[in-house]
Design a protein around this motif. Sequence first.
Motif, short mmCIF file in Angstrom:
data_model
loop_
_atom_site.label_atom_id
_atom_site.label_comp_id
_atom_site.label_asym_id
_atom_site.label_seq_id
_atom_site.Cartn_x
_atom_site.Cartn_y
_atom_site.Cartn_z
N VAL A 184 -4.14 -42.69 -4.91
CA VAL A 184 -2.99 -43.59 -4.74
C VAL A 184 -3.30 -44.46 -3.52
O VAL A 184 -3.48 -43.94 -2.41
N TYR A 209 -4.06 -27.97 -1.21
CA TYR A 209 -2.62 -28.21 -1.38
C TYR A 209 -2.16 -27.82 -2.78
O TYR A 209 -1.11 -27.18 -2.96
N TRP A 226 3.45 -32.40 -7.08
CA TRP A 226 2.70 -32.67 -5.85
C TRP A 226 2.86 -34.13 -5.40
O TRP A 226 3.08 -35.02 -6.22
N GLU A 227 2.69 -34.34 -4.13
CA GLU A 227 2.72 -35.67 -3.52
C GLU A 227 1.32 -36.02 -3.02
O GLU A 227 0.49 -35.15 -2.81
N PRO A 228 1.02 -37.30 -2.80
CA PRO A 228 -0.25 -37.67 -2.17
C PRO A 228 -0.36 -37.03 -0.78
O PRO A 228 0.63 -36.88 -0.07
N VAL A 229 -1.56 -36.65 -0.41
CA VAL A 229 -1.76 -35.89 0.82
C VAL A 229 -1.98 -36.78 2.03
O VAL A 229 -2.15 -36.29 3.15
N LEU A 270 -7.43 -34.83 -9.54
CA LEU A 270 -6.81 -35.62 -8.47
C LEU A 270 -6.83 -37.09 -8.85
O LEU A 270 -7.81 -37.58 -9.41
N ALA A 302 -6.54 -32.01 -0.65
CA ALA A 302 -5.66 -32.09 -1.83
C ALA A 302 -5.86 -30.88 -2.74
O ALA A 302 -4.89 -30.38 -3.34
N TRP A 309 -5.19 -38.89 -1.96
CA TRP A 309 -5.35 -38.15 -3.21
C TRP A 309 -4.09 -37.37 -3.56
O TRP A 309 -3.49 -36.74 -2.71
N GLN A 310 -3.75 -37.42 -4.87
CA GLN A 310 -2.56 -36.71 -5.35
C GLN A 310 -2.98 -35.80 -6.51
O GLN A 310 -3.53 -36.27 -7.51
N GLN A 323 -2.07 -43.98 0.17
CA GLN A 323 -1.41 -42.68 0.29
C GLN A 323 -2.36 -41.51 0.10
O GLN A 323 -2.02 -40.38 0.41
#
Length: 205
Positions: free
Chosen positions: A184, A142, A111-114, A181, A139, A189-190, A187
């Motif tokens: 970041v 996601y 996953w990437e930061p949202v 979560l 997040a 929440w990841q 950026q």
Amino acid sequence: MTRVQGTRFEHRKKKRMNTVLNVAIGLVVVLIIVFAAQIFLGSSDTEDVALEIDEESEESVEIESESEPAPETDETTEAPEEAPDEDALEEDEDEEGTEDDDLEPAEDGEWEPVGTNQSGDFSHDFTRGGTNWNEMERALRYATGLGEDMITWRLENGGPTSVIGTVSAPDQQTSPYQVRLEWVDGQGWQPVSKEQLSNNPYRRG
């Protein structure tokens, strides 16, 4: 005889002098009349010429004023631009922050930061419906693939910059997902881990 002749001579001489004087005076009078006539006649001619010039200048001014087109005035006015509504802009930002259409599904652990609309130093904020809350739920959706009808059972502090969320679909309330979560900076929440529970410790009944 000598006296008589002398007297006659003097008398004639006086007559001649008188005649000369009279002629001279007559000439002077004639000259005065001529000069006076020239002065008066000349001034009247000059006045006539001046009047004619003034009349011509007035006529030319009238002609120019008639020939000049009246300046065009633009009667159309542009409507003033309305200032953007700050509340509407904030709502748009919040909506952008909660839309999941731009988040493509990813494999677990990839996953990437949202993304985020927040700025400044990070601090935990668990105010339901706030910007941070909405971004945490984004997040979670996601990571789990759940939709807008996702049920958030619990969001709790998982560390200095992390939270743990327990969520499920409406028809899978007994087997929720538990997602960690991490924040970041800049950026958002990841998701870093996801686990499906066999029971729901937060569901009563």
